[in-house]
Design a protein around this motif. Structure first.
Motif, PDB file in Angstrom:
ATOM      1  N   ALA A 180      11.279  11.867   3.159  1.00 24.03           N
ATOM      2  CA  ALA A 180      10.355  10.771   2.890  1.00 24.03           C
ATOM      3  C   ALA A 180      10.139   9.904   4.126  1.00 24.03           C
ATOM      4  N   ASN A 181      11.205   9.588   4.830  1.00 19.30           N
ATOM      5  CA  ASN A 181      11.080   8.761   6.032  1.00 19.30           C
ATOM      6  C   ASN A 181      10.231   9.459   7.094  1.00 19.30           C
ATOM      7  N   GLU A 182      10.504  10.723   7.305  1.00 15.16           N
ATOM      8  CA  GLU A 182       9.773  11.463   8.342  1.00 15.16           C
ATOM      9  C   GLU A 182       8.310  11.648   7.971  1.00 15.16           C
ATOM     10  N   ALA A 183       8.048  11.931   6.700  1.00 16.79           N
ATOM     11  CA  ALA A 183       6.665  12.141   6.267  1.00 16.79           C
ATOM     12  C   ALA A 183       5.864  10.842   6.320  1.00 16.79           C
ATOM     13  N   ALA A 241       6.494   8.289   8.310  1.00 13.14           N
ATOM     14  CA  ALA A 241       6.311   7.984   9.728  1.00 13.14           C
ATOM     15  C   ALA A 241       5.189   8.825  10.328  1.00 13.14           C
ATOM     16  N   ALA A 242       5.116  10.096   9.940  1.00 12.51           N
ATOM     17  CA  ALA A 242       4.063  10.971  10.455  1.00 12.51           C
ATOM     18  C   ALA A 242       2.686  10.496   9.980  1.00 12.51           C
ATOM     19  N   HIS A 243       2.608  10.091   8.730  1.00 13.98           N
ATOM     20  CA  HIS A 243       1.347   9.576   8.193  1.00 13.98           C
ATOM     21  C   HIS A 243       0.896   8.351   8.984  1.00 13.98           C
ATOM     22  N   CYS A 244       1.800   7.433   9.230  1.00 16.92           N
ATOM     23  CA  CYS A 244       1.453   6.203   9.948  1.00 16.92           C
ATOM     24  C   CYS A 244       1.153   6.473  11.417  1.00 16.92           C
ATOM     25  N   ALA A 245       1.796   7.487  11.986  1.00 16.69           N
ATOM     26  CA  ALA A 245       1.599   7.796  13.402  1.00 16.69           C
ATOM     27  C   ALA A 245       0.185   8.288  13.695  1.00 16.69           C
ATOM     28  N   ALA A 246      -0.541   8.702  12.656  1.00 18.94           N
ATOM     29  CA  ALA A 246      -1.924   9.148  12.845  1.00 18.94           C
ATOM     30  C   ALA A 246      -2.853   7.982  13.165  1.00 18.94           C
ATOM     31  N   ALA A 247      -2.405   6.755  12.858  1.00 20.87           N
ATOM     32  CA  ALA A 247      -3.203   5.558  13.167  1.00 20.87           C
ATOM     33  C   ALA A 247      -2.239   4.408  13.441  1.00 20.87           C
ATOM     34  N   PRO A 248      -1.489   4.487  14.531  1.00 24.16           N
ATOM     35  CA  PRO A 248      -0.385   3.536  14.757  1.00 24.16           C
ATOM     36  C   PRO A 248      -0.817   2.086  14.914  1.00 24.16           C
ATOM     37  N   ALA A 279       0.862  -1.179   0.000  1.00 20.42           N
ATOM     38  CA  ALA A 279       0.000   0.000   0.000  1.00 20.42           C
ATOM     39  C   ALA A 279       0.900   1.230   0.000  1.00 20.42           C
ATOM     40  N   HIS A 280       0.461   2.270  -0.675  1.00 22.62           N
ATOM     41  CA  HIS A 280       1.343   3.418  -0.900  1.00 22.62           C
ATOM     42  C   HIS A 280       0.807   4.713  -0.290  1.00 22.62           C
ATOM     43  N   VAL A 281       1.749   5.628  -0.062  1.00 21.09           N
ATOM     44  CA  VAL A 281       1.436   6.980   0.385  1.00 21.09           C
ATOM     45  C   VAL A 281       2.100   7.955  -0.584  1.00 21.09           C
ATOM     46  N   LEU A 282       1.406   9.032  -0.890  1.00 19.51           N
ATOM     47  CA  LEU A 282       1.945  10.081  -1.751  1.00 19.51           C
ATOM     48  C   LEU A 282       2.472  11.197  -0.864  1.00 19.51           C
ATOM     49  N   LEU A 283       3.680  11.677  -1.154  1.00 19.65           N
ATOM     50  CA  LEU A 283       4.369  12.652  -0.313  1.00 19.65           C
ATOM     51  C   LEU A 283       4.635  13.921  -1.120  1.00 19.65           C
ATOM     52  N   PRO A 284       3.713  14.882  -1.105  1.00 20.15           N
ATOM     53  CA  PRO A 284       3.897  16.105  -1.891  1.00 20.15           C
ATOM     54  C   PRO A 284       5.171  16.860  -1.535  1.00 20.15           C
ATOM     55  N   GLU A 285       5.621  16.745  -0.289  1.00 23.93           N
ATOM     56  CA  GLU A 285       6.820  17.478   0.127  1.00 23.93           C
ATOM     57  C   GLU A 285       8.065  16.966  -0.584  1.00 23.93           C
ATOM     58  N   VAL A 286       8.090  15.685  -0.931  1.00 23.97           N
ATOM     59  CA  VAL A 286       9.210  15.130  -1.692  1.00 23.97           C
ATOM     60  C   VAL A 286       9.241  15.724  -3.097  1.00 23.97           C
ATOM     61  N   GLU A 287       8.079  15.794  -3.726  1.00 21.94           N
ATOM     62  CA  GLU A 287       8.030  16.347  -5.075  1.00 21.94           C
ATOM     63  C   GLU A 287       8.373  17.826  -5.082  1.00 21.94           C
ATOM     64  N   ALA A 288       7.993  18.535  -4.036  1.00 20.11           N
ATOM     65  CA  ALA A 288       8.349  19.955  -3.938  1.00 20.11           C
ATOM     66  C   ALA A 288       9.858  20.123  -3.813  1.00 20.11           C
ATOM     67  N   LEU A 289      10.514  19.193  -3.132  1.00 23.16           N
ATOM     68  CA  LEU A 289      11.965  19.267  -2.955  1.00 23.16           C
ATOM     69  C   LEU A 289      12.706  19.201  -4.282  1.00 23.16           C
ATOM     70  N   VAL A 290      12.240  18.366  -5.202  1.00 22.06           N
ATOM     71  CA  VAL A 290      12.986  18.121  -6.443  1.00 22.06           C
ATOM     72  C   VAL A 290      12.459  18.902  -7.642  1.00 22.06           C
ATOM     73  N   ALA A 291      11.335  19.562  -7.474  1.00 18.02           N
ATOM     74  CA  ALA A 291      10.608  20.105  -8.627  1.00 18.02           C
ATOM     75  C   ALA A 291      11.450  20.993  -9.535  1.00 18.02           C
ATOM     76  N   ASP A 292      12.279  21.849  -8.963  1.00 19.53           N
ATOM     77  CA  ASP A 292      13.006  22.831  -9.771  1.00 19.53           C
ATOM     78  C   ASP A 292      14.488  22.495  -9.945  1.00 19.53           C
ATOM     79  N   LEU A 303      -1.499   1.332  10.816  1.00 22.30           N
ATOM     80  CA  LEU A 303      -0.561   1.674   9.761  1.00 22.30           C
ATOM     81  C   LEU A 303       0.866   1.501  10.243  1.00 22.30           C
ATOM     82  N   ARG A 304       1.644   0.727   9.493  1.00 18.73           N
ATOM     83  CA  ARG A 304       3.079   0.618   9.707  1.00 18.73           C
ATOM     84  C   ARG A 304       3.756   1.078   8.426  1.00 18.73           C
ATOM     85  N   GLY A 305       4.992   1.570   8.531  1.00 14.53           N
ATOM     86  CA  GLY A 305       5.576   2.220   7.374  1.00 14.53           C
ATOM     87  C   GLY A 305       6.953   1.733   6.983  1.00 14.53           C
ATOM     88  N   LEU A 306       7.324   2.071   5.742  1.00 19.40           N
ATOM     89  CA  LEU A 306       8.648   1.835   5.188  1.00 19.40           C
ATOM     90  C   LEU A 306       9.183   3.156   4.645  1.00 19.40           C
TER      91      LEU A 306
END
Length: 336
Positions: free
Chosen positions: A104-107, A109-116, A14-27, A119-122
């Motif tokens: 990516a790791n922090e984001a 983890a934060a997503h999974c921490a909302a329902a520990p 199962a996947h999560v989309l991380l907009p902050e990662v895309e913002a980092l590389v966009a330009d 949700l477990r994460g990689l």
């Protein structure tokens, strides 16, 4: 192997989309070239379908409340959540790659921490910079993630590359999970119609990557490595007899690993996402019912909306059904 009907239903793909990662590389320099390569590999017709498909699924990919409601509808108790493979960005330089894996790791983890409890994460590792791989894995583990997701190769490097030995050693030492999920296929424009980039490309990449791990002896040197292969391991499990024959018949094929290639399937884990109950039964036959885990590719269109129903269609013995549905993954995710 846990086989009780009382075990939770666990989806390991199962996947999560991380907009902050895309913002980092966009330009950044190189981003446009990477997007152009992706467009070439997929072709315009596929991109025209994929864009709206992903946009429609953004709530399920980013909003924990929406994710949990979808899980409830599917009868899934727990998801092992990994970043969308589109976030690998193996073209980035070392400095950016370091920022990217931490973000990516922090984001995640934060997503999974909302329902520990559900949700477990990689996390991610920058395979294009092997010197960063161990620290990226360690960072993921310190965030409470269970391991990392990685593609089938990085530019100029296969998973058999000796530069990855420290990563395999550290993953084995820590018991970290390694989720092998390809992104992009080096057959390039040969697959740019009819979504062959995914339907043929993904199982091809899975088979090539697993073959590198097997034939190079990585699994001999690191027998306790916990590798989960997406898409049922691609073409390899159903065609492993050809690998066995080559290992037995040719000195070059048999030089790198100590045992028959098929024997290594019982050291790997595979998700159940093969889209065919007969193929799933064959995967279980060659790998063992204790080595297959429920997977849906949530929430993308090449996944399944009903992973438990797809598993039930294979008509497995009851104990095997419950093991694949959740018993195997529950034990793996708890590191017991």
């Amino acid at each position: 192997m846990t086989t009780s009907p009382a075990v939770p239903t666990v989806d390991v793909h199962a996947h999560v989309l991380l907009p902050e990662v895309e913002a980092l590389v966009a330009d950044l320099p190189g981003h446009a070239e990477a997007r152009a390569l992706d467009a070439r590999r997929n072709g315009p017709a596929a991109l025209a379908v994929s864009g709206p498909m992903v946009r429609e699924r953004i709530p399920r990919l980013t909003d924990v409340t929406v994710r949990l409601a979808a899980m409830d509808a599917q009868g899934v108790d727990v998801q092992l959540v990994s970043p969308s493979p589109s976030h690998y960005h193996y073209w980035t330089d070392e400095d950016t790659a370091g920022k990217l894996y931490r973000l990516a790791n922090e984001a995640t983890a934060a997503h999974c921490a909302a329902a520990p409890d559900r949700l477990r994460g990689l996390g991610l590792v920058p395979l294009q910079h092997p010197d960063l791989a161990v620290e990226a894995l360690d960072h993921a583990l310190t965030q409470g993630l269970l391991g990392v997701e990685l593609s089938s190769h990085a530019p100029g490097r296969e998973l058999s590359d000796p530069a990855y030995e420290p990563l395999w050693a550290r993953a084995e030492e820590t018991g970290a999970l390694l989720f092998l999920h390809p992104f992009g296929c080096t057959l390039d424009e040969r697959l740019d119609q009819w979504y062959l980039s995914n339907t043929v490309g993904q199982p091809t990449e899975n088979a090539v990557a697993l073959s590198h791990l097997i034939f190079s002896g990585v699994l001999d040197r690191h027998p306790a490595l916990k590798v989960i292969a997406a898409h049922g391991g691609g073409y390899l499990p159903t065609h492993i007899g050809r690998s066995d024959h080559a290992w037995s018949a040719r000195s070059d094929a048999g030089a790198g690993c100590a045992h028959l290639p098929s024997s290594y399937l019982k050291r790997l884990y595979f998700d159940s996402l093969v889209h065919d109950p007969h193929v799933l039964r064959e995967l279980i036959r060659v790998a063992g019912a204790d080595r297959v885990l429920l997977g849906s590719d949530f929430p993308f269109d090449m996944g399944t909306e009903d992973p438990v129903g797809a598993l039930r269609a294979a008509r497995l013995p009851e104990a095997d059904f419950h093991a694949v549905r959740g018993g195997n993954a529950a034990a793996l995710l708890s590191k017991e």
